[in-house]
Design a protein around this motif. Structure first.
Motif, PDB file in Angstrom:
ATOM      1  N   ILE A  30      73.353  67.311 -33.644  1.00  0.00           N
ATOM      2  CA  ILE A  30      74.059  66.617 -34.715  1.00  0.00           C
ATOM      3  C   ILE A  30      75.538  66.443 -34.370  1.00  0.00           C
ATOM      4  N   TYR A  88      77.130  62.848 -33.512  1.00  0.00           N
ATOM      5  CA  TYR A  88      78.178  62.306 -34.382  1.00  0.00           C
ATOM      6  C   TYR A  88      79.412  61.904 -33.568  1.00  0.00           C
ATOM      7  N   THR A 139      70.038  59.445 -32.464  1.00  0.00           N
ATOM      8  CA  THR A 139      70.836  59.899 -33.605  1.00  0.00           C
ATOM      9  C   THR A 139      72.247  59.343 -33.537  1.00  0.00           C
ATOM     10  N   VAL A 189      75.022  62.158 -43.036  1.00  0.00           N
ATOM     11  CA  VAL A 189      74.870  63.240 -42.059  1.00  0.00           C
ATOM     12  C   VAL A 189      73.769  64.200 -42.520  1.00  0.00           C
ATOM     13  N   THR A 242      70.407  65.012 -40.466  1.00  0.00           N
ATOM     14  CA  THR A 242      70.151  66.418 -40.135  1.00  0.00           C
ATOM     15  C   THR A 242      68.768  66.843 -40.611  1.00  0.00           C
ATOM     16  N   GLN A 257      66.162  65.367 -38.146  1.00  0.00           N
ATOM     17  CA  GLN A 257      66.117  66.078 -36.874  1.00  0.00           C
ATOM     18  C   GLN A 257      65.595  67.501 -37.052  1.00  0.00           C
TER      19      GLN A 257
END
Length: 314
Positions: free
Chosen positions: A107, A111, A195, A237, A241, A244
């Motif tokens: 993550i 990001y 992602t 986010v 998350t 995933q």
């Protein structure tokens, strides 16, 4: 439509008319039509979503030694067998390590990479396509690539030998100390690019004025990334998350099956792979679905926790 009525003194007053029967009938027919259109989706959900979930709890209470074998009621026998099995606790530990290590790496890295792509650097369009490549490769093909890299005579050991670091070579997929770490690397590599593209798409919808105001205030890219843009897309986010988290929790079994098969011993056995192993190799469906119940509860608790952590504060 309005109606005229007489008021004291002879004045006329307009008042709202009652809804016509035709309008009420049209509204009712539209509602009924919407319900009818939703019936197929509702049936699909009940059969293929709720049905398997109920079946997991039912099978977990049965002694079922194979698909064509007689079935008997086991009560809490499967629960006792699972809790007394050291392999189960090894799988719990491995799954916890996998989630704690892979999820933050994926993550945070995605990001930051997505933020970089969202700034539209030179070649950013090509970079978006390149980040999609891991998602376009089938899981067996990915396993073949990483087996070629991590096998004892693979590319990684060859590279270490060529630079004089032969003492660091190892049988990465066959060593108890590195097998799980190798699987975590595969998980992160498989998910970080896709992602990042999702983050880049969401960051691209943030108004440019926000970034320009941050620059005027003297904020650099690091501060703008974490103090300005991150709070704006905090809820997104959280959604990514959760996705995933579910993929790592439930989908990692295929990498374990193709690369290590849970070994050496149980050093790389995860809960999702244990479900497969007990159902299709050991033919113990009751044990398998008892672990499936544990997976369901862990997934539910994880989703609720992630949603609470990433919920917006305003």
């Amino acid at each position: 439509m309005t109606l005229l009525s007489s008021a004291p003194g002879g004045a006329s007053v307009r008042g709202p008319a009652d809804p016509s029967p035709s309008a009420a009938t049209t509204t009712k027919s539209r509602t009924q039509g919407g319900v009818i259109l939703a019936v197929p989706a509702l049936v699909w959900y009940l059969v293929f979503m709720v049905g398997p979930l109920v079946a997991i709890f039912v099978i977990a209470a049965l002694h079922w030694p194979g698909m064509l074998q007689p079935v008997s009621f086991a009560g809490t026998g499967n629960v006792s067998a699972v809790l007394d099995d050291p392999v189960f606790w090894d799988a719990v530990r491995n799954t916890a390590v996998q989630l704690v290590v892979a999820l933050p790496l994926m993550i945070v890295g995605a990001y930051m990479l997505g933020y970089y792509v969202a700034q539209k650097p030179p070649g950013h369009r090509v970079l978006r396509y390149l980040l999609f490549i891991p998602g376009l490769i089938s899981t067996p093909a990915k396993a073949m690539v990483f087996y070629a890299v991590l096998s004892p005579d693979g590319l990684l050991n060859g590279a270490l030998d060529s630079v004089g670091l032969g003492s660091l070579t190892d049988a990465w997929l066959a060593s108890p100390s590195t097998a799980l770490a190798s699987l975590i690397v595969v998980d992160v590599w498989s998910g970080i690019g896709f992602t990042a593209v999702l983050f880049a798409a969401r960051l691209g919808s943030v108004p440019d004025e926000i970034g320009e105001a941050a620059q005027l205030d003297g904020a650099g890219h690091w501060r703008a990334m974490w103090r300005i843009h991150f709070p704006v897309i905090r809820d997104f986010v959280g959604v990514v998350t959760m996705l995933q988290f579910l993929w790592t929790l439930f989908g990692s079994a295929q990498n374990v099956l193709l690369l290590t098969q849970g070994g050496p011993g149980s050093s790389s056995t995860t809960l999702s792979f244990l479900v497969y192993q007990k159902a299709f190799i050991a033919a113990d469906l009751g044990y398998s679905q008892t672990v499936g119940v544990v997976l369901f509860l862990v997934g539910l608790a994880g989703l609720l926790t992630i949603r609470r952590v990433f919920r917006q504060n305003y």
